[in-house]
Design an enzyme around this catalytic site. Sequence first.
Site, PDB file in Angstrom:
ATOM      1  N   CYS A 260       0.851  -1.153   0.158  1.00 41.78           N
ATOM      2  CA  CYS A 260       0.106   0.122  -0.068  1.00 41.78           C
ATOM      3  C   CYS A 260       0.913   1.426  -0.001  1.00 41.78           C
ATOM      4  CB  CYS A 260      -0.971   0.040   1.290  1.00 41.78           C
ATOM      5  SG  CYS A 260      -0.270   0.272   2.812  1.00 41.78           S
ATOM      6  N   HIS A 308      -2.794   1.508   6.825  1.00 32.72           N
ATOM      7  CA  HIS A 308      -3.235   1.361   5.157  1.00 32.72           C
ATOM      8  C   HIS A 308      -2.991   2.818   4.655  1.00 32.72           C
ATOM      9  CE1 HIS A 308      -4.549  -0.779   1.616  1.00 32.72           C
ATOM     10  NE2 HIS A 308      -5.342  -0.064   1.464  1.00 32.72           N
ATOM     11  N   HIS A 320      -5.588   1.929  -4.425  1.00 32.31           N
ATOM     12  CA  HIS A 320      -4.805   1.209  -3.665  1.00 32.31           C
ATOM     13  C   HIS A 320      -4.458  -0.038  -3.760  1.00 32.31           C
ATOM     14  CE1 HIS A 320      -8.060  -1.142  -0.938  1.00 32.31           C
ATOM     15  NE2 HIS A 320      -8.441  -0.929  -2.252  1.00 32.31           N
TER      16      HIS A 320
END
Length: 345
Positions: A260, A308, A320
């Site tokens: 990520c 994240h 993402h």
Amino acid sequence: MAAHRKHRKPRLNPFRGPAARTAGSLALAGAATAGALGGTGHAEPARTPAQIKAQVDQVYREAEAATEKYNGATEQIARTRESLERLRDEAARRTERLNSARNALGSIATAQYRSGGMDPSVRLGLSSDPDSFLRRASIAERAGERQAAQVAEVRRELTEIERVRTEAGQRMADLADRRDELARHKATVRQKLNTAERLLRRLTAEQRAAYASGGETARPAAAPSVPAPNARAAQAVAYAHGALGKPYVWGATGPDAYDCSGLTQAAWRAAGVSLPRTSYTQISAGQRVSRSALAPGDLVFFYSGISHVGLYIGGGRMIHAPRPGAPVRIAPIDEMPFAGAARPA
């Protein structure tokens, strides 16, 4: 009969003493083994596909948190190595200067030895040319000053070399600690991913495919209706669109795979902006923005541990790298607990 009873051995109770403890231990071990083999033990309660998916989600979140810590340790190792290289270069330069100072000091000492080291008043009395002697004495005095300066230089370089060696030793210890930390986080990530794989094997192929898609899309989407605030943000968004469909690999920063924070770092690097390596440090990069003020290119962060991050593209969506098995894709930012946003400069 009394004598016979007198010599009769007492009856031993088989359920007392060491024999009893051994038998009990064997009985417990047998019960545990039976349970493990699915015998008389209690079987693990069956889980519904929804429960399994929820458990997999949790394990993946834990794996991603460990991945970000792994990334942080990797970054710290790189910085420590750079610091060590600088210290080694400094030590080499100072050693060279120390050798030069020692050589100069040795030359002065040799000259003094050759002059015999005679007391100046004695040499003046024996000299047939006092004026010439006084001139030479003045030169000798200046040589003495140079000697004192060279001695001071040697001492200074020795002190600095010792300082550099001490600091390098500390950096080496830091490097060893960071490597140990890296190994721990790596083991944690692997353990979590293995757990997730075991859980997913309990689902049917169709259920696994549905879980992998997650209602998201890896297909390019139309340009966001909200314009990027500047050319760099637009370039970062364009890079993220170009990464759609590429696999998630923990620790990866592109160009063929990403995690990520690796994706957001690479996207902004393509726009000429250097971001930190981890999600929990990227949130402090640039200007913090509210959710209502989001613009394309902004970094959006999720979960309380900032574990994240995605790249906002407008319309309530982001690009993402979700998790292993799920490629870089477009998703709504509402699908995870929102933790904050930042706009890189």
